[in-house]
Scaffold this motif. Structure first.
Motif, mmCIF file in Angstrom:
data_model
loop_
_atom_site.group_PDB
_atom_site.id
_atom_site.type_symbol
_atom_site.label_atom_id
_atom_site.label_comp_id
_atom_site.label_asym_id
_atom_site.label_seq_id
_atom_site.Cartn_x
_atom_site.Cartn_y
_atom_site.Cartn_z
ATOM 1 N N VAL A 140 0.841 -1.297 -0.023
ATOM 2 C CA VAL A 140 -0.097 -0.072 0.046
ATOM 3 C C VAL A 140 0.684 1.266 0.073
ATOM 4 C CG1 VAL A 140 -1.555 1.302 1.355
ATOM 5 C CG2 VAL A 140 -2.016 -1.123 1.018
ATOM 6 N N ALA A 141 2.022 1.458 0.681
ATOM 7 C CA ALA A 141 2.835 2.455 0.901
ATOM 8 C C ALA A 141 3.408 2.557 -0.674
ATOM 9 C CB ALA A 141 3.919 2.168 2.106
ATOM 10 N N ARG A 142 4.011 1.431 -1.297
ATOM 11 C CA ARG A 142 4.620 1.760 -2.657
ATOM 12 C C ARG A 142 3.458 2.136 -3.402
ATOM 13 N NH1 ARG A 142 6.736 -3.866 -3.767
ATOM 14 N NH2 ARG A 142 7.440 -3.769 -1.443
ATOM 15 N N VAL A 143 2.536 1.838 -3.480
ATOM 16 C CA VAL A 143 1.255 2.233 -4.332
ATOM 17 C C VAL A 143 1.101 3.744 -4.272
ATOM 18 C CG1 VAL A 143 -1.182 2.027 -5.085
ATOM 19 C CG2 VAL A 143 0.248 -0.044 -4.919
ATOM 20 N N ILE A 144 0.625 4.083 -2.690
ATOM 21 C CA ILE A 144 0.691 5.598 -2.792
ATOM 22 C C ILE A 144 1.820 6.430 -3.020
ATOM 23 C CG2 ILE A 144 0.591 7.293 -0.632
ATOM 24 C CD1 ILE A 144 -1.088 5.112 0.826
ATOM 25 N N ARG A 145 3.062 5.887 -2.815
ATOM 26 C CA ARG A 145 4.402 6.691 -3.241
ATOM 27 C C ARG A 145 4.408 6.980 -4.798
ATOM 28 N NH1 ARG A 145 8.596 3.244 -1.733
ATOM 29 N NH2 ARG A 145 7.589 2.960 0.194
ATOM 30 N N ALA A 146 3.953 5.604 -5.435
ATOM 31 C CA ALA A 146 3.784 5.787 -7.166
ATOM 32 C C ALA A 146 2.863 6.621 -7.529
ATOM 33 C CB ALA A 146 3.635 4.207 -7.519
ATOM 34 N N ALA A 147 1.732 6.705 -6.843
ATOM 35 C CA ALA A 147 0.445 7.731 -7.018
ATOM 36 C C ALA A 147 1.200 9.150 -7.203
ATOM 37 C CB ALA A 147 -0.729 7.182 -6.272
ATOM 38 N N ARG A 148 1.732 9.435 -5.788
ATOM 39 C CA ARG A 148 2.306 10.639 -5.702
ATOM 40 C C ARG A 148 3.128 11.023 -6.654
ATOM 41 N NH1 ARG A 148 3.033 10.510 0.988
ATOM 42 N NH2 ARG A 148 0.825 10.369 1.366
ATOM 43 N N LEU A 149 4.074 10.162 -7.001
ATOM 44 C CA LEU A 149 5.089 10.421 -8.152
ATOM 45 C C LEU A 149 4.462 10.817 -9.461
ATOM 46 C CD1 LEU A 149 7.835 8.045 -7.282
ATOM 47 C CD2 LEU A 149 8.267 10.681 -7.045
ATOM 48 N N ARG A 150 3.353 10.019 -9.850
ATOM 49 C CA ARG A 150 2.746 10.250 -11.213
ATOM 50 C C ARG A 150 2.007 11.434 -11.323
ATOM 51 N NH1 ARG A 150 -0.029 5.060 -13.916
ATOM 52 N NH2 ARG A 150 -0.490 6.291 -16.225
ATOM 53 N N GLN A 151 1.245 11.968 -10.059
ATOM 54 C CA GLN A 151 0.912 13.291 -10.090
ATOM 55 C C GLN A 151 1.813 14.433 -10.121
ATOM 56 O OE1 GLN A 151 -1.394 13.457 -6.297
ATOM 57 N NE2 GLN A 151 -2.920 12.210 -7.193
#
Length: 53
Positions: A40-51
């Motif tokens: 979950v932390a990895r997915v959140i980090r990836a989403a923030r980077l994508r934004q």
């Protein structure tokens, strides 16, 4: 009741097997929870980077 707990003289082996199984199940649950949180932390980090892009 004491006959049930004695398990015909094999109480140590039987109850230790139950204890080991319970311990392994607890360890499995803890590992799964840790892995879930990491994913979950990895997915959140990836989403923030994508934004940010």
């Amino acid at each position: 009741m004491s006959e049930f707990l004695a398990q015909g003289g094999y109480a140590f082996f039987i109850w230790s097997a139950y204890g080991m199984a319970a311990l392994l199940l607890v360890i499995e649950v803890l590992q799964l929870r840790t892995q879930y949180r990491a994913i979950v932390a990895r997915v959140i980090r990836a989403a923030r980077l994508r934004q940010q892009l």
